[in-house]
Design a protein around this motif. Structure first.
Motif, PDB file in Angstrom:
ATOM      1  N   VAL A 162      -4.437  14.784  -1.562  1.00 31.81           N
ATOM      2  CA  VAL A 162      -3.422  13.727  -1.437  1.00 31.81           C
ATOM      3  C   VAL A 162      -3.703  12.878  -0.203  1.00 31.81           C
ATOM      4  O   VAL A 162      -3.746  11.647  -0.260  1.00 31.81           O
ATOM      5  CB  VAL A 162      -1.999  14.350  -1.353  1.00 31.81           C
ATOM      6  N   MET A 163      -3.922  13.553   0.926  1.00 32.47           N
ATOM      7  CA  MET A 163      -4.085  12.815   2.189  1.00 32.47           C
ATOM      8  C   MET A 163      -5.320  11.940   2.171  1.00 32.47           C
ATOM      9  O   MET A 163      -5.269  10.767   2.545  1.00 32.47           O
ATOM     10  CB  MET A 163      -4.197  13.794   3.354  1.00 32.47           C
ATOM     11  N   LYS A 164      -6.450  12.508   1.745  1.00 35.54           N
ATOM     12  CA  LYS A 164      -7.688  11.730   1.802  1.00 35.54           C
ATOM     13  C   LYS A 164      -7.627  10.539   0.843  1.00 35.54           C
ATOM     14  O   LYS A 164      -8.140   9.465   1.157  1.00 35.54           O
ATOM     15  CB  LYS A 164      -8.902  12.617   1.532  1.00 35.54           C
TER      16      LYS A 164
ATOM     17  N   ALA B  50      -7.407   4.669   0.890  1.00 35.54           N
ATOM     18  CA  ALA B  50      -6.823   3.378   0.491  1.00 35.54           C
ATOM     19  C   ALA B  50      -6.374   2.598   1.729  1.00 35.54           C
ATOM     20  O   ALA B  50      -6.545   1.381   1.807  1.00 35.54           O
ATOM     21  CB  ALA B  50      -5.652   3.614  -0.461  1.00 35.54           C
ATOM     22  N   MET B  51      -5.822   3.303   2.717  1.00 35.45           N
ATOM     23  CA  MET B  51      -5.392   2.615   3.955  1.00 35.45           C
ATOM     24  C   MET B  51      -6.601   2.072   4.707  1.00 35.45           C
ATOM     25  O   MET B  51      -6.547   0.974   5.271  1.00 35.45           O
ATOM     26  CB  MET B  51      -4.611   3.595   4.854  1.00 35.45           C
TER      27      MET B  51
ATOM     28  N   GLU C 253      -9.283   0.887   3.595  1.00 30.45           N
ATOM     29  CA  GLU C 253      -9.755  -0.375   3.002  1.00 30.45           C
ATOM     30  C   GLU C 253      -8.966  -1.563   3.532  1.00 30.45           C
ATOM     31  O   GLU C 253      -9.487  -2.658   3.683  1.00 30.45           O
ATOM     32  CB  GLU C 253      -9.647  -0.314   1.480  1.00 30.45           C
ATOM     33  N   LYS C 254      -7.694  -1.302   3.809  1.00 31.64           N
ATOM     34  CA  LYS C 254      -6.832  -2.398   4.302  1.00 31.64           C
ATOM     35  C   LYS C 254      -6.898  -2.547   5.817  1.00 31.64           C
ATOM     36  O   LYS C 254      -6.706  -3.640   6.339  1.00 31.64           O
ATOM     37  CB  LYS C 254      -5.371  -2.111   3.910  1.00 31.64           C
ATOM     38  N   PHE C 255      -7.114  -1.440   6.504  1.00 34.26           N
ATOM     39  CA  PHE C 255      -6.997  -1.470   7.970  1.00 34.26           C
ATOM     40  C   PHE C 255      -8.302  -0.990   8.612  1.00 34.26           C
ATOM     41  O   PHE C 255      -8.542   0.220   8.698  1.00 34.26           O
ATOM     42  CB  PHE C 255      -5.832  -0.580   8.424  1.00 34.26           C
ATOM     43  N   PRO C 256      -9.125  -1.931   9.104  1.00 36.05           N
ATOM     44  CA  PRO C 256     -10.404  -1.539   9.714  1.00 36.05           C
ATOM     45  C   PRO C 256     -10.241  -0.729  11.001  1.00 36.05           C
ATOM     46  O   PRO C 256     -11.213  -0.172  11.506  1.00 36.05           O
ATOM     47  CB  PRO C 256     -11.098  -2.886   9.995  1.00 36.05           C
ATOM     48  N   LEU C 257      -8.993  -0.646  11.482  1.00 37.23           N
ATOM     49  CA  LEU C 257      -8.709   0.210  12.636  1.00 37.23           C
ATOM     50  C   LEU C 257      -9.123   1.661  12.350  1.00 37.23           C
ATOM     51  O   LEU C 257      -9.521   2.405  13.250  1.00 37.23           O
ATOM     52  CB  LEU C 257      -7.198   0.133  12.922  1.00 37.23           C
ATOM     53  N   ILE C 258      -9.017   2.063  11.072  1.00 37.01           N
ATOM     54  CA  ILE C 258      -9.410   3.434  10.712  1.00 37.01           C
ATOM     55  C   ILE C 258     -10.930   3.471  10.589  1.00 37.01           C
ATOM     56  O   ILE C 258     -11.504   3.020   9.607  1.00 37.01           O
ATOM     57  CB  ILE C 258      -8.754   3.887   9.389  1.00 37.01           C
ATOM     58  N   GLY C 259     -11.591   4.015  11.610  1.00 34.28           N
ATOM     59  CA  GLY C 259     -13.044   4.072  11.598  1.00 34.28           C
ATOM     60  C   GLY C 259     -13.554   5.228  10.753  1.00 34.28           C
ATOM     61  O   GLY C 259     -14.541   5.108  10.034  1.00 34.28           O
ATOM     62  N   ASP C 260     -12.862   6.353  10.818  1.00 35.15           N
ATOM     63  CA  ASP C 260     -13.355   7.550  10.126  1.00 35.15           C
ATOM     64  C   ASP C 260     -12.167   8.371   9.640  1.00 35.15           C
ATOM     65  O   ASP C 260     -11.138   8.445  10.311  1.00 35.15           O
ATOM     66  CB  ASP C 260     -14.208   8.383  11.095  1.00 35.15           C
TER      67      ASP C 260
ATOM     68  N   ASP D 186       3.577   7.290   3.818  1.00 38.98           N
ATOM     69  CA  ASP D 186       4.157   5.939   3.684  1.00 38.98           C
ATOM     70  C   ASP D 186       4.493   5.383   5.068  1.00 38.98           C
ATOM     71  O   ASP D 186       4.241   4.214   5.360  1.00 38.98           O
ATOM     72  CB  ASP D 186       5.468   5.972   2.865  1.00 38.98           C
ATOM     73  N   VAL D 187       5.086   6.246   5.895  1.00 40.59           N
ATOM     74  CA  VAL D 187       5.474   5.817   7.248  1.00 40.59           C
ATOM     75  C   VAL D 187       4.223   5.460   8.053  1.00 40.59           C
ATOM     76  O   VAL D 187       4.182   4.433   8.746  1.00 40.59           O
ATOM     77  CB  VAL D 187       6.291   6.931   7.950  1.00 40.59           C
ATOM     78  N   LEU D 188       3.192   6.281   7.921  1.00 39.78           N
ATOM     79  CA  LEU D 188       1.929   5.998   8.632  1.00 39.78           C
ATOM     80  C   LEU D 188       1.391   4.638   8.202  1.00 39.78           C
ATOM     81  O   LEU D 188       0.963   3.817   9.041  1.00 39.78           O
ATOM     82  CB  LEU D 188       0.919   7.102   8.318  1.00 39.78           C
ATOM     83  N   GLU D 189       1.433   4.385   6.903  1.00 38.10           N
ATOM     84  CA  GLU D 189       0.904   3.127   6.374  1.00 38.10           C
ATOM     85  C   GLU D 189       1.715   1.941   6.912  1.00 38.10           C
ATOM     86  O   GLU D 189       1.132   0.911   7.326  1.00 38.10           O
ATOM     87  CB  GLU D 189       0.917   3.152   4.845  1.00 38.10           C
ATOM     88  N   ALA D 190       3.022   2.103   6.938  1.00 35.32           N
ATOM     89  CA  ALA D 190       3.869   1.025   7.498  1.00 35.32           C
ATOM     90  C   ALA D 190       3.537   0.823   8.970  1.00 35.32           C
ATOM     91  O   ALA D 190       3.527  -0.305   9.472  1.00 35.32           O
ATOM     92  CB  ALA D 190       5.349   1.400   7.310  1.00 35.32           C
ATOM     93  N   GLY D 191       3.254   1.921   9.667  1.00 33.67           N
ATOM     94  CA  GLY D 191       2.899   1.820  11.084  1.00 33.67           C
ATOM     95  C   GLY D 191       1.601   1.066  11.272  1.00 33.67           C
ATOM     96  O   GLY D 191       1.467   0.235  12.184  1.00 33.67           O
TER      97      GLY D 191
END
Ligand SMILES: Cc1ncc(COP(=O)(O)O)c(C=O)c1O
Length: 444
Positions: free
Chosen positions: A350-352, A357-358, A360-367, A435-440
């Motif tokens: 579920v998490m991965k 998906a996040m 792809e939207k947020f390049p802040l996530i490097g890994d 969901d909260v993480l994604e909104a953050g």
């Protein structure tokens, strides 16, 4: 079991007024060096939720730093520990022994990797287990040197501070540290200069070269590594690294110690994380998840190594406390009955999926990395330079906290958000936390 509602509910500012009052009292009396990630004071906790004194219900993505895998008030832990409290709280196993201690050692022999004869000794904390693993390895090998790795974390006692890589906050001002501790590279795939695909063999070669040239393999008592490095940033050593180090240890009469204190007991979807590459450690240190929140730790390993220590050489007043042992038997019972390895694997899925998906939207996530319910995102200012984004990690954690999701940060560069939910967390709650993480991420 207490019935903490399994939902997120934020009814005050975080922390709320009652927590703030308690925090003010705390500041007057608790040493400033003892920190708290989120100073909301706990009233109850269970399943995947922490209830605070103001009536807020927080989704728990921390498990008290990878401890309450079975939940913070698991039925079997409470039942067995309560029954033990009625019978006796303590005799000291070194004075008059009791069955619970023996049962925990039997369970450890059954559950840890390898079908060789095994023995265990029980302690109170992870650091104490690591200290004792080193004592045992030195006693067995009659050698002194201890090899540890970049980004490693092993505790806060003098020896384990010295074995820990990161200076702030763990070591700053606390030296001098114990001698004969040497640090070598680890296969940190995401940041390996020649690419993740080369990290395993190249890092192993560098580590082995450093050991042979700078220490001398014949002087090494133990190589100690976390199969998934926890505080250092949930770094899974790139494939091939651990087997190469194990082979080197075997070839040179060095005791290979897997520190499974954070990664063990179903956390990564296997009983122990080292099973992922079929590794059979000589010694394995466990704590945290072993006892459902009660303080217990263990060193388990090859009988001939464990028994090399003279009688009376291992122990401690509280090591293997009967209530903690009862808790451990309850936690292990729960892990088996609820198939918590299966649950951890489902949490990973579920998490991965959501995190990919996040990303792809947020390049802040490097890994995105980790296994089971030991998952992390490493935040970077730019995906090419990979410059660590520690401030963003702190801001994202704060956003989650304010919205009622408890997340923790970690990593040598402070830019990793780690997720360690109790393995019994419901899937709806898990998704709501995400969901909260994604909104953050969107808010950042
Ligand atoms: C891998 C590892 N080893 C050792 C320790 C130290 O355990 P304790 O805090 O129980 O002393 C920790 C704690 O975070 C850990 O993650």
């Amino acid at each position: 079991m207490n019935a903490v509602p399994q939902e997120r509910r934020v009814v005050t500012a975080i922390p709320g007024p009652k927590s703030q009052e308690l925090q003010a009292r705390r500041l007057g009396t608790v040493a400033a060096g003892v920190g708290s990630t989120l100073p909301v004071f706990t009233k109850r906790a269970g399943g995947g939720v922490i209830e605070d004194v103001d009536g807020n219900l927080l989704i728990d993505f921390g498990s008290g730093i990878a401890v309450t895998s079975v939940g913070a008030s698991a039925e079997a832990v409470v039942r067995r520990a309560s029954a033990q409290l009625q019978d006796f709280t303590h005799t000291c196993f070194m004075v008059t022994p009791y069955e619970g201690y023996v049962e925990v050692c039997e369970a450890l022999a059954e559950l840890t990797p390898g079908d060789h004869a095994k023995k265990s000794a029980l302690f109170n904390s992870g650091a104490e287990a690591v200290e004792n693993a080193v004592k045992i390895a030195r006693s067995y090998t009659k050698r002194q040197a201890v090899v540890v790795f970049d980004h490693g974390y092993h505790g806060r006692t003098n020896l384990t501070m010295g074995m820990t890589a990161k200076n702030m906050p763990y070591k700053q001002g606390f030296g001098p540290f114990a001698p004969e501790v040497y640090r070598v590279p680890v296969a940190y795939g995401y940041r390996w200069p020649t690419g993740a695909e080369n990290a395993g063999p190249e890092a192993a070669a560098q580590a082995i070269d450093t050991i042979t040239k700078q220490i001398g393999a014949d002087n090494v008592a133990a190589i100690v590594i976390e199969p998934v490095l926890g505080e250092g940033g949930f770094i899974e050593p790139a494939k091939g690294f651990l087997p190469a180090i194990v082979k080197f240890a075997d070839d040179n009469g060095i005791v290979f110690v897997a520190d499974e204190i954070q990664a063990g007991f179903c956390r990564t979807g296997q009983w122990f994380a080292c099973e992922d590459e079929g590794i059979v450690p000589d010694l394995i240190t466990t704590a945290k998840g072993i006892a459902g929140g009660l303080p217990l730790a263990a060193v388990t390993g090859r009988a001939e190594i464990m028994d090399s220590v003279h009688g009376g050489g291992l122990g401690g007043t509280y090591g293997g406390n009967p209530v903690a042992c009862a808790g451990a038997l309850g936690a292990i019972e729960t892990m088996k009955e609820l198939d918590l390895n299966g649950k951890a694997k489902r949490i990973e899925e579920v998490m991965k999926g959501r995190l990919a998906a996040m990303q792809e939207k947020f390049p802040l996530i490097g890994d995105i990395r980790g296994r089971g319910a030991m998952i992390a995102i490493e935040l970077v200012k730019d995906p090419v330079s990979k410059e660590p984004a520690a401030e963003a990690a702190a801001a994202l954690a704060k956003y989650c906290h304010n919205e009622g999701v408890l997340v923790l940060t970690c990593g040598t560069y402070g830019n990793v958000l780690r997720f360690l939910p109790p393995l019994v967390i419901g899937e709806e709650l898990l998704n709501e936390g995400l969901d909260v993480l994604e909104a953050g991420l969107a808010a950042l």
